[in-house]
Design a protein around this motif. Structure first.
Motif, mmCIF file in Angstrom:
data_model
loop_
_atom_site.group_PDB
_atom_site.id
_atom_site.type_symbol
_atom_site.label_atom_id
_atom_site.label_comp_id
_atom_site.label_asym_id
_atom_site.label_seq_id
_atom_site.Cartn_x
_atom_site.Cartn_y
_atom_site.Cartn_z
ATOM 1 N N HIS A 44 0.837 -1.200 0.000
ATOM 2 C CA HIS A 44 0.000 0.000 0.000
ATOM 3 C C HIS A 44 0.877 1.257 0.000
ATOM 4 N N ALA A 45 1.912 1.256 0.833
ATOM 5 C CA ALA A 45 2.817 2.409 0.888
ATOM 6 C C ALA A 45 3.582 2.574 -0.428
ATOM 7 N N VAL A 46 4.009 1.481 -1.028
ATOM 8 C CA VAL A 46 4.719 1.543 -2.315
ATOM 9 C C VAL A 46 3.809 2.126 -3.382
ATOM 10 N N TYR A 47 2.564 1.696 -3.381
ATOM 11 C CA TYR A 47 1.600 2.179 -4.366
ATOM 12 C C TYR A 47 1.474 3.701 -4.292
ATOM 13 N N TRP A 48 1.304 4.234 -3.079
ATOM 14 C CA TRP A 48 1.125 5.674 -2.936
ATOM 15 C C TRP A 48 2.442 6.428 -3.030
ATOM 16 N N ASN A 49 3.535 5.779 -2.745
ATOM 17 C CA ASN A 49 4.846 6.403 -2.853
ATOM 18 C C ASN A 49 5.293 6.525 -4.312
ATOM 19 N N ASP A 59 8.963 0.436 -12.581
ATOM 20 C CA ASP A 59 9.999 -0.233 -13.354
ATOM 21 C C ASP A 59 11.032 0.766 -13.886
ATOM 22 N N THR A 60 11.449 1.684 -13.024
ATOM 23 C CA THR A 60 12.470 2.658 -13.383
ATOM 24 C C THR A 60 13.750 1.920 -13.765
ATOM 25 N N LYS A 61 14.359 2.345 -14.858
ATOM 26 C CA LYS A 61 15.553 1.650 -15.354
ATOM 27 C C LYS A 61 16.768 2.561 -15.293
ATOM 28 N N ASP A 62 17.935 1.936 -15.151
ATOM 29 C CA ASP A 62 19.181 2.706 -15.177
ATOM 30 C C ASP A 62 19.587 2.939 -16.629
ATOM 31 N N GLU A 63 20.769 3.530 -16.837
ATOM 32 C CA GLU A 63 21.199 3.869 -18.206
ATOM 33 C C GLU A 63 21.436 2.640 -19.074
ATOM 34 N N ASP A 64 21.611 1.456 -18.454
ATOM 35 C CA ASP A 64 21.807 0.223 -19.220
ATOM 36 C C ASP A 64 20.496 -0.521 -19.474
ATOM 37 N N GLY A 65 19.376 0.048 -19.019
ATOM 38 C CA GLY A 65 18.081 -0.577 -19.224
ATOM 39 C C GLY A 65 17.716 -1.619 -18.179
ATOM 40 N N VAL A 66 18.470 -1.683 -17.089
ATOM 41 C CA VAL A 66 18.192 -2.645 -16.010
ATOM 42 C C VAL A 66 17.252 -1.993 -15.002
ATOM 43 N N VAL A 67 16.211 -2.737 -14.606
ATOM 44 C CA VAL A 67 15.238 -2.213 -13.644
ATOM 45 C C VAL A 67 15.918 -1.989 -12.298
ATOM 46 N N PRO A 69 15.851 -1.710 -8.406
ATOM 47 C CA PRO A 69 14.937 -2.208 -7.369
ATOM 48 C C PRO A 69 14.477 -1.106 -6.422
ATOM 49 N N LYS A 70 13.231 -1.249 -5.955
ATOM 50 C CA LYS A 70 12.725 -0.381 -4.898
ATOM 51 C C LYS A 70 13.357 -0.857 -3.604
ATOM 52 N N ARG A 71 14.086 0.013 -2.937
ATOM 53 C CA ARG A 71 14.760 -0.341 -1.685
ATOM 54 C C ARG A 71 13.850 0.014 -0.519
ATOM 55 N N ILE A 72 13.493 -1.008 0.256
ATOM 56 C CA ILE A 72 12.598 -0.823 1.399
ATOM 57 C C ILE A 72 13.342 -1.263 2.654
ATOM 58 N N MET A 73 13.478 -0.343 3.604
ATOM 59 C CA MET A 73 14.156 -0.652 4.860
ATOM 60 C C MET A 73 13.114 -0.805 5.952
ATOM 61 N N GLU A 97 5.961 -5.893 -12.473
ATOM 62 C CA GLU A 97 7.003 -5.236 -13.263
ATOM 63 C C GLU A 97 8.153 -4.709 -12.404
ATOM 64 N N ALA A 98 8.010 -4.755 -11.096
ATOM 65 C CA ALA A 98 8.987 -4.128 -10.200
ATOM 66 C C ALA A 98 9.953 -5.135 -9.585
ATOM 67 N N LYS A 99 11.099 -4.606 -9.172
ATOM 68 C CA LYS A 99 12.071 -5.358 -8.379
ATOM 69 C C LYS A 99 12.085 -4.741 -6.989
ATOM 70 N N PHE A 100 12.311 -5.570 -5.983
ATOM 71 C CA PHE A 100 12.343 -5.089 -4.609
ATOM 72 C C PHE A 100 13.580 -5.586 -3.889
ATOM 73 N N HIS A 101 14.102 -4.738 -3.017
ATOM 74 C CA HIS A 101 15.145 -5.134 -2.070
ATOM 75 C C HIS A 101 14.635 -4.737 -0.692
ATOM 76 N N ILE A 102 14.283 -5.747 0.093
ATOM 77 C CA ILE A 102 13.768 -5.527 1.451
ATOM 78 C C ILE A 102 14.924 -5.758 2.414
ATOM 79 N N HIS A 103 15.206 -4.766 3.238
ATOM 80 C CA HIS A 103 16.297 -4.876 4.206
ATOM 81 C C HIS A 103 15.693 -4.808 5.603
#
Length: 150
Positions: A44-49, A59-67, A69-73, A97-103
């Motif tokens: 829910h927070a990711v959706y509104w964020n 699915d934000t990509k870097d300059e090489d076209g790699v997605v 990840p959304k970093r969540i702490m 479509e998203a990548k996540f990194h949960i810490h």
């Protein structure tokens, strides 16, 4: 979702006929609810964020076209750090479509998980556990896109 959850008796939830079946079904619902509370709250927070509810921007990509990840702490992680890792894949089900990194970071992270990392779902989900206080490690970790405190 088209998924069906089953009670501890193996029956589809909502099909209980007897009082004892209803009681077991209620326990199953409470268990499922407690398991998914943390990932769904974060979803829910990711959706509104994400640009006020535009999941396409996940699915934000870097300059090489790699997605990227959304970093969540998850600060002060306790029970959420002990959830089965597959429960966190619910985020990928909601945002495919998203990548996540949960810490998970906190002094109550289980010792057995301290300084471990797990990658799942073909690299779309990465989970890291660190047993420490944020003020002790904040300069060594990436700045997250989202902080979660439960």
């Amino acid at each position: 979702s088209d998924r069906h959850f089953k009670s501890c008796l193996g029956k589809k939830i909502g099909d209980a006929r007897t009082d004892s079946d209803r009681e077991l079904e209620a326990k199953s619902v409470r268990l499922i609810s407690s398991l998914f509370t943390f990932p769904l709250t974060i979803a829910h927070a990711v959706y509104w964020n994400s640009a006020l509810g535009d999941p396409a921007k996940l699915d934000t990509k870097d300059e090489d076209g790699v997605v990227i990840p959304k970093r969540i702490m998850v600060l002060g992680a306790r029970q959420e750090a002990t959830l089965p890792p597959k429960v966190w894949l619910e985020l990928n089900a909601i945002f495919p479509e998203a990548k996540f990194h949960i810490h998970h970071l906190g002094p109550d992270v289980p010792e057995a998980k301290h300084d471990t990392e797990l990658e799942m779902n073909e690299g779309k989900m990465k989970i890291t556990w660190t047993r420490a206080h944020y003020q002790d490690v904040h300069e060594f970790v990436d700045v997250p896109d989202l902080y979660a405190l439960f």
